[in-house]
Design a protein around this motif. Structure first.
Motif, PDB file in Angstrom:
ATOM      1  N   VAL A 299       0.842  -1.207   0.000  1.00  0.00           N
ATOM      2  CA  VAL A 299       0.000   0.000   0.000  1.00  0.00           C
ATOM      3  C   VAL A 299       0.876   1.256   0.000  1.00  0.00           C
ATOM      4  O   VAL A 299       0.593   2.226  -0.718  1.00  0.00           O
ATOM      5  N   TYR A 300       1.942   1.226   0.805  1.00  0.00           N
ATOM      6  CA  TYR A 300       2.887   2.350   0.778  1.00  0.00           C
ATOM      7  C   TYR A 300       3.411   2.570  -0.645  1.00  0.00           C
ATOM      8  O   TYR A 300       3.493   3.710  -1.135  1.00  0.00           O
ATOM      9  N   ASP A 301       3.812   1.471  -1.298  1.00  0.00           N
ATOM     10  CA  ASP A 301       4.372   1.566  -2.653  1.00  0.00           C
ATOM     11  C   ASP A 301       3.346   2.136  -3.636  1.00  0.00           C
ATOM     12  O   ASP A 301       3.709   2.928  -4.525  1.00  0.00           O
ATOM     13  N   LEU A 302       2.089   1.709  -3.506  1.00  0.00           N
ATOM     14  CA  LEU A 302       1.050   2.215  -4.409  1.00  0.00           C
ATOM     15  C   LEU A 302       0.904   3.731  -4.269  1.00  0.00           C
ATOM     16  O   LEU A 302       0.824   4.457  -5.272  1.00  0.00           O
ATOM     17  N   MET A 303       0.896   4.204  -3.026  1.00  0.00           N
ATOM     18  CA  MET A 303       0.758   5.646  -2.816  1.00  0.00           C
ATOM     19  C   MET A 303       2.005   6.391  -3.286  1.00  0.00           C
ATOM     20  O   MET A 303       1.903   7.452  -3.918  1.00  0.00           O
ATOM     21  N   GLN A 304       3.175   5.822  -2.999  1.00  0.00           N
ATOM     22  CA  GLN A 304       4.409   6.479  -3.414  1.00  0.00           C
ATOM     23  C   GLN A 304       4.530   6.508  -4.928  1.00  0.00           C
ATOM     24  O   GLN A 304       5.039   7.481  -5.507  1.00  0.00           O
ATOM     25  N   THR A 305       4.061   5.445  -5.586  1.00  0.00           N
ATOM     26  CA  THR A 305       4.107   5.398  -7.051  1.00  0.00           C
ATOM     27  C   THR A 305       3.306   6.538  -7.656  1.00  0.00           C
ATOM     28  O   THR A 305       3.755   7.184  -8.626  1.00  0.00           O
ATOM     29  N   GLU A 306       2.116   6.786  -7.086  1.00  0.00           N
ATOM     30  CA  GLU A 306       1.290   7.888  -7.611  1.00  0.00           C
ATOM     31  C   GLU A 306       1.940   9.236  -7.344  1.00  0.00           C
ATOM     32  O   GLU A 306       1.934  10.126  -8.202  1.00  0.00           O
ATOM     33  N   LEU A 307       2.527   9.385  -6.151  1.00  0.00           N
ATOM     34  CA  LEU A 307       3.220  10.639  -5.840  1.00  0.00           C
ATOM     35  C   LEU A 307       4.378  10.880  -6.803  1.00  0.00           C
ATOM     36  O   LEU A 307       4.573  11.992  -7.307  1.00  0.00           O
ATOM     37  N   ASP A 308       5.158   9.824  -7.054  1.00  0.00           N
ATOM     38  CA  ASP A 308       6.327   9.959  -7.935  1.00  0.00           C
ATOM     39  C   ASP A 308       5.941  10.183  -9.384  1.00  0.00           C
ATOM     40  O   ASP A 308       6.705  10.773 -10.147  1.00  0.00           O
ATOM     41  N   ALA A 309       4.751   9.697  -9.789  1.00  0.00           N
ATOM     42  CA  ALA A 309       4.380   9.756 -11.209  1.00  0.00           C
ATOM     43  C   ALA A 309       3.857  11.126 -11.626  1.00  0.00           C
ATOM     44  O   ALA A 309       3.935  11.495 -12.801  1.00  0.00           O
ATOM     45  N   LYS A 310       3.325  11.904 -10.700  1.00  0.00           N
ATOM     46  CA  LYS A 310       2.656  13.156 -11.077  1.00  0.00           C
ATOM     47  C   LYS A 310       3.609  14.131 -11.753  1.00  0.00           C
ATOM     48  O   LYS A 310       3.273  14.732 -12.793  1.00  0.00           O
ATOM     49  N   ALA A 311       4.787  14.340 -11.178  1.00  0.00           N
ATOM     50  CA  ALA A 311       5.722  15.326 -11.734  1.00  0.00           C
ATOM     51  C   ALA A 311       6.137  14.986 -13.164  1.00  0.00           C
ATOM     52  O   ALA A 311       6.051  15.835 -14.065  1.00  0.00           O
ATOM     53  N   PRO A 312       6.615  13.752 -13.462  1.00  0.00           N
ATOM     54  CA  PRO A 312       6.986  13.455 -14.847  1.00  0.00           C
ATOM     55  C   PRO A 312       5.806  13.486 -15.804  1.00  0.00           C
ATOM     56  O   PRO A 312       5.958  13.860 -16.971  1.00  0.00           O
ATOM     57  N   VAL A 313       4.605  13.096 -15.319  1.00  0.00           N
ATOM     58  CA  VAL A 313       3.424  13.163 -16.193  1.00  0.00           C
ATOM     59  C   VAL A 313       3.178  14.603 -16.627  1.00  0.00           C
ATOM     60  O   VAL A 313       2.972  14.899 -17.808  1.00  0.00           O
ATOM     61  N   THR A 314       3.204  15.511 -15.659  1.00  0.00           N
ATOM     62  CA  THR A 314       2.986  16.930 -15.964  1.00  0.00           C
ATOM     63  C   THR A 314       4.059  17.457 -16.908  1.00  0.00           C
ATOM     64  O   THR A 314       3.766  18.200 -17.852  1.00  0.00           O
ATOM     65  N   ALA A 315       5.313  17.056 -16.657  1.00  0.00           N
ATOM     66  CA  ALA A 315       6.412  17.532 -17.495  1.00  0.00           C
ATOM     67  C   ALA A 315       6.330  16.972 -18.911  1.00  0.00           C
ATOM     68  O   ALA A 315       6.771  17.627 -19.873  1.00  0.00           O
ATOM     69  N   ASN A 316       5.771  15.772 -19.076  1.00  0.00           N
ATOM     70  CA  ASN A 316       5.739  15.116 -20.387  1.00  0.00           C
ATOM     71  C   ASN A 316       4.580  15.552 -21.272  1.00  0.00           C
ATOM     72  O   ASN A 316       4.596  15.287 -22.482  1.00  0.00           O
ATOM     73  N   LEU A 317       3.551  16.181 -20.693  1.00  0.00           N
ATOM     74  CA  LEU A 317       2.333  16.465 -21.457  1.00  0.00           C
ATOM     75  C   LEU A 317       2.609  17.248 -22.727  1.00  0.00           C
ATOM     76  O   LEU A 317       2.148  16.892 -23.818  1.00  0.00           O
ATOM     77  N   ASP A 318       3.359  18.326 -22.613  1.00  0.00           N
ATOM     78  CA  ASP A 318       3.617  19.175 -23.783  1.00  0.00           C
ATOM     79  C   ASP A 318       4.439  18.434 -24.825  1.00  0.00           C
ATOM     80  O   ASP A 318       4.155  18.512 -26.030  1.00  0.00           O
ATOM     81  N   GLY A 319       5.459  17.673 -24.372  1.00  0.00           N
ATOM     82  CA  GLY A 319       6.303  16.945 -25.316  1.00  0.00           C
ATOM     83  C   GLY A 319       5.531  15.888 -26.079  1.00  0.00           C
ATOM     84  O   GLY A 319       5.704  15.723 -27.291  1.00  0.00           O
TER      85      GLY A 319
END
Length: 582
Positions: A299-319
Motif C-alpha cells: 500500500v505504501y508503494d502504491l501511494m508512493q508510485t502515484e506521488l512519484d508519477a505526477k511530476a513526470p506526467v505533468t512535465a511530459n504532457l507538452d512533449g
C-alpha cells in the motif's frame, strides 16, 4: 672291563639328569613363591580401597526405587568381597605357599591359576562396585544440580511473566497455565530427587527440560510478535489511512486498486493473528506477520508510485502533444503524397494501406492522450497509468515515424525513375532504328528469318514498354524489370546485327576473290556456285562465308585469314570472339 666303564657312564648321566630336574623344581618353586607374594600384595592393595566408606556415603542418600535396588546389589557385592572372596584368597595363597615346597608341579600350576583368576575377578568386581557407587553419587549430584538450575530457570520465567505480562497480550493466560504445569512437574522431580529415585527422576527431568525450553522460547518469541500486532502495524495502518485521505483530498487516484479495502483487510488479518498468538502458535503468527508487513509495504508503494508519477506526467504532457502533432502532420503529408503518386503510379508494396494503418495508430494514441488530459482536468487521473501511457506513446510514435520515413523513402524516387525510364525508352527506340538502317544500307538480297524474328521480338518489347509508360498509372516495378530484359535483348540484337554485317560483307569479298580460281579449280567453281546460292537465294550469309572460305584455304592456304584481317582493319574493329554454343 668295557662293560664296567659303560655302566659308570650311565650312572653319571642319571646323576646329572637328576641334578638338572632338581634345579628346575627349585626354580619353579621359587617362581611360584614370587607370584604368591605379588598376588598377596595386590590383595592387600584391594583391601585398602575405602569401599566401606563409599557404601556408607551412598547409603545415606535415601535411595528408593531402581536406584535403591542397584545400591542393594552393590552392597551385596561388597559383603561378598569382604567376607568371602578375601578369605578364600588368603586360604588359597597359604595353601599354595605350602604346596610350593613339594614337587607336584602340575597340581602347583593348577592351584596358581585358580588363585590368580580369583584375585583378578575380585579386583574387577571391586572396580565395578566402585564405579557404580560413583555413578550413583554423580547422578544424585546432577539431579540436585538440575533441581537448582531448573528452579532458577523457573523463577526467571515466573518473574518475566509477572513483571511483563502486558507484553504477552492474549497469550498470558496459556503461558501462566503452562508455567503452573511446569511448577507441578518441578515439584515432582524435586521430590523424586530427594527420595533418591533417580530413574524416575531422570524421566521427569527430560520432559521438564523440554517443557522449560518450549516455555522459554514462547516467552522470547511472543513479545516482538505481539508488539508488531498491537503497536507497529496499527501505527502503520493509521499512517496509511491518513496518507490515503491526504492523497484523496489532493485528487490522487489508484486505478482499480481499492486502497481502503486493502487497509481494512490488513486490519482484519492483524486481529486474526492475535487469536493465533493467543493459541501459542508463534511460528504461524510469524508467517502471517510477514504477510501483513508485505501488504503494508504494498500500500505504501502504491501511494508512493502515484506521488512519484505526477511530476513526470505533468512535465511530459507538452512533449507528447508535440510528438503526436508532428506524427499527424507527417502522416497527412505522407497520405497526400501517396494519393498523388497513386494517381500516376502503381504502389505494389501496400504503401498506402500501411500509411493508413499508421495514421489510425496515431489517432488511437491521440485518443488515449486526450482522455488522459481530460482525466487530469477532471481531477480523476491515475498518474502511474498516464505515465505508462506516455512511455508507450513515445515508443510507438518513434516507431511510427520511422515507418513513415521508410515509406517516403521508398516512393520518393518514382518520378526520377519514370524520367530515367522514358529516357532509356527513347534510347532503345533510337538504337532499334539505327540497327535497322545499318542492315538496310547493306542492300542485301534478303534478311535471314531468324534475325528478323529476333528483331521483331525486341521491337515489340520496346513498343510494349512505350504502351506501359503511357498508362494513367505506371507500375514502376514492372517497368524496371522490362528495362532490364529489353537492355539484355537489345545487346544480343546488336551482336546479331554485327554478325550479319560481317558475314555478308566477308562472304561477298571471298566470292569475288574466288573468281580467279574458278577456271583452274573445279572445286572452287562448285563451292562458289553453292555459296552464291546460299547468299542470293537463301540469305544464309554465314554459311555462304564458311563454304567459300573452306575451299579457298585448301587452294590458297591462309587466304581467308588474310582477307578477314584486312576487312576488320578497314572496319576499324577487332574480330569478335565467338561465344560457345549453348
Amino acid at each position: 672291563m668295557k662293560d664296567g666303564v659303560k655302566m659308570i657312564g650311565v650312572l653319571i648321566g642319571i646323576v646329572i639328569l637328576a641334578i638338572i630336574v632338581y634345579l628346575g623344581v627349585l626354580a619353579y618353586q621359587q617362581r611360584v613363591r614370587k607370584q604368591v607374594a605379588a598376588l598377596t600384595t595386590k590383595k592387600e592393595s584391594m583391601m585398602t580401597i575405602p569401599l566401606a566408606d563409599e557404601i556408607k556415603l551412598v547409603g545415606e542418600m535415601s535411595l528408593t526405587g531402581h536406584s535403591l535396588e542397584n545400591y542393594e546389589d552393590l552392597q551385596a557385592d561388597y559383603t561378598d568381597i569382604k567376607e568371602n572372596r578375601f578369605e578364600r584368597i588368603d586360604q588359597q595363597l597359604s595353601q599354595l605357599t605350602d604346596d610350593s615346597r613339594g614337587i607336584n608341579l602340575p597340581q602347583l600350576r593348577q592351584s596358581l591359576n585358580k588363585v590368580t583368576q580369583l584375585v583378578d575377578e575380585t579386583d574387577e568386581l571391586i572396580q565395578s562396585v566402585q564405579a557404580d557407587l560413583a555413578n550413583l553419587q554423580e547422578v544424585d549430584k546432577q539431579h540436585r544440580q538440575a533441581v537448582h538450575e531448573l528452579e532458577q530457570k523457573y523463577q526467571g520465567l515466573r518473574k518475566t511473566l509477572l513483571a511483563k505480562n502486558f507484553a504477552f497480550g492474549p497469550s498470558i493466560d496459556q503461558l501462566e497455565e503452562r508455567l503452573s504445569q511446569l511448577e507441578d512437574d518441578f515439584d515432582t522431580f524435586t521430590q523424586l530427587t530427594k527420595e533418591g529415585d533417580h530413574e524416575r527422576a531422570a524421566d521427569v527431568l527430560e520432559q521438564l527440560k523440554e517443557d522449560t525450553s518450549i516455555l522459554d522460547d514462547l516467552i522470547a518469541d511472543i513479545p516482538p510478535l505481539y508488539r508488531d500486532l498491537t503497536v507497529t502495524y496499527p501505527d502503520q495502518v493509521k499512517e496509511l489511512k491518513s496518507g490515503y485521505q491526504q492523497l484523496s483530498d489532493q485528487h490522487y487516484h489508484f486505478g482499480e486498486m481499492n486502497l481502503p479495502d486493502l487497509i481494512q483487510k490488513i486490519e482484519g488479518r492483524i486481529n486474526e493473528n492475535l487469536a493465533t498468538l493467543k493459541d501459542l502458535r508463534p511460528e504461524d503468527a510469524q508467517v502471517v506477520n510477514d504477510r501483513i508487513a508485505n501488504q503494508i509495504d504494498q500500500v505504501y508503494d502504491l501511494m508512493q508510485t502515484e506521488l512519484d508519477a505526477k511530476a513526470p506526467v505533468t512535465a511530459n504532457l507538452d512533449g507528447v502533444a508535440k510528438f503526436i502533432a508532428h506524427a499527424q502532420n507527417q502522416s497527412h503529408t505522407l497520405l497526400n503524397e501517396l494519393d498523388r503518386l497513386g494517381q500516376n503510379y502503381t504502389l505494389d508494396h501496400q504503401e498506402l494501406e500501411t500509411a493508413r494503418e499508421l495514421n489510425e495508430q496515431i489517432r488511437t494514441i491521440d485518443g488515449i492522450y486526450q482522455a488522459d488530459v481530460q482525466a487530469i482536468a477532471d481531477k480523476q487521473a491515475t498518474y502511474s497509468q498516464i505515465l505508462e501511457h506516455q512511455e508507450h506513446q513515445n515508443k510507438d510514435l518513434t516507431q511510427i515515424e520511422e515507418q513513415q520515413g521508410q515509406i517516403l523513402k521508398s516512393v520518393a524516387g518514382l518520378v526520377d525513375e519514370e524520367r530515367q525510364a522514358r529516357e532509356t525508352l527513347q534510347q532503345f527506340d533510337f538504337n532499334l532504328h539505327s540497327l535497322r538502317r545499318q542492315v538496310e544500307n547493306l542492300n542485301l538480297p534478303g534478311i535471314p528469318q531468324t534475325y528478323l524474328d529476333y528483331f521483331f521480338v525486341v521491337r515489340d518489347e520496346v513498343a510494349q514498354l512505350a504502351t506501359d509508360m503511357d498508362q494513367p498509372q505506371i507500375d514502376m516495378e514492372r517497368i524496371t524489370k522490362q528495362l532490364l530484359i529489353i537492355q539484355t535483348d537489345l545487346d544480343t540484337l546488336k551482336e546479331k546485327t554485327e554478325d550479319l554485317i560481317d558475314s555478308s560483307q566477308l562472304a561477298e569479298q571471298l566470292l569475288q576473290y574466288a573468281n580467279r580460281y574458278q577456271v583452274s579449280h573445279e572445286d572452287v567453281a562448285t563451292a562458289s556456285k553453292k555459296a552464291s546460292q546460299l547468299f542470293e537465294k537463301d540469305f544464309q550469309y554465314a554459311q555462304a562465308l564458311e563454304t567459300i572460305a573452306t575451299v579457298l584455304d585448301e587452294v590458297e592456304p591462309g587466304s581467308y585469314k588474310r582477307l578477314e584481317d584486312a576487312y576488320y582493319n578497314r572496319k576499324g574493329t577487332q574480330k569478335p570472339e565467338k561465344k560457345p554454343a549453348e
